[in-house]
Design a protein around this motif. Structure first.
Motif, PDB file in Angstrom:
ATOM      1  N   ALA A 198      -3.997  -8.279  -3.148  1.00  0.00           N
ATOM      2  CA  ALA A 198      -3.509  -6.918  -3.412  1.00  0.00           C
ATOM      3  C   ALA A 198      -4.669  -5.998  -3.781  1.00  0.00           C
ATOM      4  CB  ALA A 198      -2.520  -6.938  -4.559  1.00  0.00           C
ATOM      5  N   GLY A 199      -4.529  -4.742  -3.478  1.00  0.00           N
ATOM      6  CA  GLY A 199      -5.485  -3.740  -3.935  1.00  0.00           C
ATOM      7  C   GLY A 199      -4.718  -2.481  -4.277  1.00  0.00           C
ATOM      8  N   HIS A 200      -4.704  -2.152  -5.555  1.00  0.00           N
ATOM      9  CA  HIS A 200      -4.000  -0.947  -6.002  1.00  0.00           C
ATOM     10  C   HIS A 200      -5.031   0.135  -6.262  1.00  0.00           C
ATOM     11  CE1 HIS A 200      -0.058  -2.562  -6.805  1.00  0.00           C
ATOM     12  NE2 HIS A 200      -0.485  -3.417  -7.700  1.00  0.00           N
TER      13      HIS A 200
ATOM     14  N   ILE B 167      -5.348   8.968   8.042  1.00  0.00           N
ATOM     15  CA  ILE B 167      -6.257   7.849   8.291  1.00  0.00           C
ATOM     16  C   ILE B 167      -6.377   7.102   6.977  1.00  0.00           C
ATOM     17  CG2 ILE B 167      -8.589   7.145   8.976  1.00  0.00           C
ATOM     18  CD1 ILE B 167      -8.850   9.854  10.404  1.00  0.00           C
ATOM     19  N   GLU B 168      -6.050   5.802   6.988  1.00  0.00           N
ATOM     20  CA  GLU B 168      -6.126   5.013   5.749  1.00  0.00           C
ATOM     21  C   GLU B 168      -6.879   3.724   6.002  1.00  0.00           C
ATOM     22  OE1 GLU B 168      -2.660   4.248   3.370  1.00  0.00           O
ATOM     23  OE2 GLU B 168      -1.665   6.066   4.057  1.00  0.00           O
ATOM     24  N   TYR B 169      -7.603   3.291   4.969  1.00  0.00           N
ATOM     25  CA  TYR B 169      -8.310   2.000   5.036  1.00  0.00           C
ATOM     26  C   TYR B 169      -7.862   1.114   3.885  1.00  0.00           C
ATOM     27  CZ  TYR B 169     -11.299   4.241   8.459  1.00  0.00           C
ATOM     28  OH  TYR B 169     -11.744   4.880   9.582  1.00  0.00           O
TER      29      TYR B 169
ATOM     30  N   VAL C 122      -5.946   3.648  -8.111  1.00  0.00           N
ATOM     31  CA  VAL C 122      -5.527   4.598  -9.140  1.00  0.00           C
ATOM     32  C   VAL C 122      -6.589   5.689  -9.199  1.00  0.00           C
ATOM     33  CG1 VAL C 122      -4.897   4.903 -11.552  1.00  0.00           C
ATOM     34  CG2 VAL C 122      -4.515   2.695 -10.449  1.00  0.00           C
ATOM     35  N   GLU C 123      -6.179   6.929  -8.995  1.00  0.00           N
ATOM     36  CA  GLU C 123      -7.124   8.045  -9.102  1.00  0.00           C
ATOM     37  C   GLU C 123      -6.813   8.818 -10.361  1.00  0.00           C
ATOM     38  OE1 GLU C 123      -7.677   8.892  -4.388  1.00  0.00           O
ATOM     39  OE2 GLU C 123      -8.227  10.493  -5.789  1.00  0.00           O
ATOM     40  N   PHE C 124      -7.857   9.009 -11.151  1.00  0.00           N
ATOM     41  CA  PHE C 124      -7.631   9.516 -12.484  1.00  0.00           C
ATOM     42  C   PHE C 124      -8.905  10.197 -12.954  1.00  0.00           C
ATOM     43  CE2 PHE C 124      -7.682   8.297 -17.116  1.00  0.00           C
ATOM     44  CZ  PHE C 124      -6.710   9.207 -17.496  1.00  0.00           C
TER      45      PHE C 124
ATOM     46  N   ASP D 286       0.810  -1.218   0.000  1.00  0.00           N
ATOM     47  CA  ASP D 286       0.000   0.000   0.000  1.00  0.00           C
ATOM     48  C   ASP D 286       0.847   1.273   0.000  1.00  0.00           C
ATOM     49  OD1 ASP D 286      -2.150  -1.769   0.231  1.00  0.00           O
ATOM     50  OD2 ASP D 286      -1.981  -1.751   2.414  1.00  0.00           O
ATOM     51  N   GLU D 287       2.006   1.206  -0.617  1.00  0.00           N
ATOM     52  CA  GLU D 287       2.884   2.383  -0.664  1.00  0.00           C
ATOM     53  C   GLU D 287       2.428   3.359  -1.737  1.00  0.00           C
ATOM     54  OE1 GLU D 287       4.006  -0.723  -1.170  1.00  0.00           O
ATOM     55  OE2 GLU D 287       5.263  -1.260   0.535  1.00  0.00           O
ATOM     56  N   GLY D 288       1.480   2.911  -2.574  1.00  0.00           N
ATOM     57  CA  GLY D 288       1.039   3.769  -3.669  1.00  0.00           C
ATOM     58  C   GLY D 288       1.651   3.335  -4.999  1.00  0.00           C
ATOM     59  N   LYS D 289       1.904   2.039  -5.112  1.00  0.00           N
ATOM     60  CA  LYS D 289       2.503   1.522  -6.350  1.00  0.00           C
ATOM     61  C   LYS D 289       1.600   1.792  -7.550  1.00  0.00           C
ATOM     62  CE  LYS D 289       2.881  -2.544  -4.350  1.00  0.00           C
ATOM     63  NZ  LYS D 289       2.671  -2.156  -2.950  1.00  0.00           N
ATOM     64  N   GLY D 290       0.276   1.659  -7.325  1.00  0.00           N
ATOM     65  CA  GLY D 290      -0.673   1.884  -8.416  1.00  0.00           C
ATOM     66  C   GLY D 290      -0.512   3.261  -9.025  1.00  0.00           C
ATOM     67  N   LYS D 291      -0.373   4.241  -8.177  1.00  0.00           N
ATOM     68  CA  LYS D 291      -0.198   5.617  -8.622  1.00  0.00           C
ATOM     69  C   LYS D 291       1.119   5.796  -9.396  1.00  0.00           C
ATOM     70  CE  LYS D 291       0.689  10.123  -8.229  1.00  0.00           C
ATOM     71  NZ  LYS D 291       0.606  11.155  -7.263  1.00  0.00           N
ATOM     72  N   ILE D 292       2.205   5.250  -8.852  1.00  0.00           N
ATOM     73  CA  ILE D 292       3.525   5.388  -9.482  1.00  0.00           C
ATOM     74  C   ILE D 292       3.555   4.663 -10.834  1.00  0.00           C
ATOM     75  CG2 ILE D 292       5.988   4.754  -9.238  1.00  0.00           C
ATOM     76  CD1 ILE D 292       5.102   7.127  -7.453  1.00  0.00           C
TER      77      ILE D 292
HETATM   78  P1  GTP Z   1      -0.714  -2.900  -2.830  1.00  0.00           P
HETATM   79  O1  GTP Z   1      -0.253  -3.636  -4.048  1.00  0.00           O
HETATM   80  O2  GTP Z   1      -1.981  -3.446  -2.268  1.00  0.00           O
HETATM   81  O3  GTP Z   1       0.339  -2.858  -1.799  1.00  0.00           O
HETATM   82  O4  GTP Z   1      -1.193  -1.381  -3.217  1.00  0.00           O
HETATM   83  P2  GTP Z   1      -0.597   0.029  -3.622  1.00  0.00           P
HETATM   84  O5  GTP Z   1       0.850   0.119  -3.321  1.00  0.00           O
HETATM   85  O6  GTP Z   1      -0.975   0.307  -5.030  1.00  0.00           O
HETATM   86  O7  GTP Z   1      -1.312   1.077  -2.669  1.00  0.00           O
HETATM   87  P3  GTP Z   1      -2.846   1.340  -2.331  1.00  0.00           P
HETATM   88  O8  GTP Z   1      -3.497   1.874  -3.543  1.00  0.00           O
HETATM   89  O9  GTP Z   1      -3.451   0.170  -1.671  1.00  0.00           O
HETATM   90  O10 GTP Z   1      -2.717   2.479  -1.185  1.00  0.00           O
HETATM   91  C1  GTP Z   1      -2.074   3.701  -1.375  1.00  0.00           C
HETATM   92  C2  GTP Z   1      -3.046   4.837  -1.008  1.00  0.00           C
HETATM   93  O11 GTP Z   1      -2.342   6.067  -0.969  1.00  0.00           O
HETATM   94  C3  GTP Z   1      -4.153   5.020  -2.023  1.00  0.00           C
HETATM   95  O12 GTP Z   1      -5.324   5.429  -1.381  1.00  0.00           O
HETATM   96  C4  GTP Z   1      -3.610   6.140  -2.937  1.00  0.00           C
HETATM   97  O13 GTP Z   1      -4.617   6.853  -3.598  1.00  0.00           O
HETATM   98  C5  GTP Z   1      -2.882   6.992  -1.928  1.00  0.00           C
HETATM   99  N1  GTP Z   1      -1.725   7.753  -2.419  1.00  0.00           N
HETATM  100  C6  GTP Z   1      -0.799   7.402  -3.359  1.00  0.00           C
HETATM  101  N2  GTP Z   1       0.138   8.374  -3.466  1.00  0.00           N
HETATM  102  C7  GTP Z   1      -0.184   9.330  -2.561  1.00  0.00           C
HETATM  103  C8  GTP Z   1       0.409  10.591  -2.182  1.00  0.00           C
HETATM  104  O14 GTP Z   1       1.452  11.000  -2.688  1.00  0.00           O
HETATM  105  N3  GTP Z   1      -0.229  11.320  -1.221  1.00  0.00           N
HETATM  106  C9  GTP Z   1      -1.364  10.891  -0.616  1.00  0.00           C
HETATM  107  N4  GTP Z   1      -1.915  11.671   0.291  1.00  0.00           N
HETATM  108  N5  GTP Z   1      -1.942   9.709  -0.939  1.00  0.00           N
HETATM  109  C10 GTP Z   1      -1.373   8.952  -1.886  1.00  0.00           C
END
Ligand code: GTP
Ligand code: IMP
Ligand code: MG
Length: 337
Positions: free
Chosen positions: A41-43, A245-247, A45-47, A13-19
């Motif tokens: 896993a749950g990634h 706060i994260e879920y 992506v906000e778009f 949940d480090e935000g791999k989906g976003k990167i």
């Molecule tokens: P796994 O493969 O399950 O480990 O997922 P993941 O690494 O893709 O991460 P996941 O989407 O589960 O959680 C990351 C959360 O952080 C998401 O809600 C993202 O939208 C959010 N996020 C990503 N980058 C940033 C950032 O730079 N700032 C903030 N505030 N939130 C972020």
């Protein structure tokens, strides 16, 4: 030829989906291929103001010109897979390896009813542990045996290596995170497989000599869902006072929050063979950095933090995420590499 692996550096949940989505848009891969455990896993992506949570497909799906593949090492839940393919309308460009093992109803039941897995470890209840156990016992069914999956079956290593050898860019997407590795994580509070970059390469059938870059994703404030050691954990009250706060995307469980762990980051970067670091959540460290897109516009506090991450790991921070949305990022790859 070129291939890049993106993996999580902490507990997922480090935000791999976003990167991964950012890299996909800027570097235009021919193929985005997923390794990792499975639909635990749950990634996110906000778009375009919309939020997508993907569990089976590569999170780079938002980039429309890439073929989306799932490697043989990944466990498939056919219902989750077919549902995502249809919802995201990617039938025409999605494939999975015919050797992927299948999660059955009995695996999910075994996961959820197990005092050890669900109770003690705090598993996601998605059946991954029991399905990997069956795979080791060589009793698991494979994707090639499932009628509904036939249209999607392919030889992923052949597809991926052919693309790399003909000079195309391939993006390999990891899931979970280093400290959840069955080998190197906080055993027994870990997932059912290794989660390091080498495992991701093996999952998709690419040899180590063909990987050019390994990008390890860290978040400024690490999180953990489920039980197990978390050396830098803070109280939820403290996290709330910092506005964090994260879920969980899959289970909806509240994530535990901690402070930056330089020692773990260093070890994680070492085992992963990191060549670059992507740092997410810099806006969490300093609200003023929210949405910033240039290095010079980051606050002193944020820039000092980035320096510290580089000192701790010995690896350049090339991507800095300043918010959840795709465009909220500072890309320093041209300057630092
Ligand atoms: P796994 O493969 O399950 O480990 O997922 P993941 O690494 O893709 O991460 P996941 O989407 O589960 O959680 C990351 C959360 O952080 C998401 O809600 C993202 O939208 C959010 N996020 C990503 N980058 C940033 C950032 O730079 N700032 C903030 N505030 N939130 C972020
Ligand atoms: P399992 O993988 O469902 O067996 O869960 C084992 C441990 O790994 C639990 O602590 C889960 O919360 C954790 N875990 C598995 N996948 C992820 C993920 O994608 N993100 C965060 N934690 C995960
Ligand atoms: Mg996640």
């Amino acid at each position: 030829m070129s291939a890049t692996i993106v993996v999580g550096g902490f507990w997922g949940d480090e935000g791999k989906g976003k990167i991964i989505s950012h890299i996909a848009y800027s570097d235009r891969p021919k193929i985005i291929v997923r390794g990792g455990v499975g639909p635990n896993a749950g990634h996110t992506v906000e778009f375009d103001g919309k939020k997508f949570g993907v569990r089976m497909l590569p999170s780079g799906f938002v980039y429309r010109d890439a073929k989306l593949l799932i490697g043989a090492g990944v466990l498939i839940n056919p219902d989750v897979f077919l549902n995502e393919v249809r919802t995201l309308k990617v039938e025409d460009r999605t494939g999975l390896d015919f050797r992927c093992a299948i999660i059955e109803e009995r695996h999910i039941n075994a996961d959820r009813s197990s005092e050890h897995l669900s109770g003690k470890i705090g598993s996601t209840g998605t059946g991954c542990g029991p399905a990997n156990a069956d795979r080791v016992m060589r009793t698991a069914r494979l994707a090639r045996d499932v009628v509904e999956l036939q249209p999607f079956l392919t030889d992923v290593p052949l597809d991926v290596n052919t693309a790399i050898d003909s000079g195309e860019f391939v993006l390999v997407e990891g899931t979970q995170g280093f400290a959840l590795s069955l080998y190197y994580g906080t055993y027994p509070y870990v997932t059912s497989k290794d989660t390091s970059a080498s495992q991701m390469a093996a999952d998709v059938g690419v040899g180590p000599t063909k990987i050019d870059e390994v990008i390890v994703v860290f978040k400024t404030f690490p999180t953990r869902v489920g039980a197990g050691p978390f050396p830098t954990e803070m109280s939820q009250k403290e996290a709330e006072s910092l506005g964090i706060i994260e879920y969980g995307t899959v289970t909806g469980r509240r994530r535990r929050i901690g402070y930056w762990d330089g020692e773990l980051a260093r070890y994680s970067a070492m085992v992963n063979g990191a060549t670059q670091i992507a740092l997410t959540g810099i806006d969490r460290l300093d609200r003023e950095c929210y949405g910033v897109r240039e290095w010079n516009k980051l606050t002193r506090k944020a820039r000092d933090f980035v320096d510290r991450v580089e000192d701790d790991t010995g690896v350049p921070v090339t991507l800095i995420s300043t918010g959840p949305s795709l465009e909220q990022i500072i890309d320093l790859r041209d300057e630092k590499l």
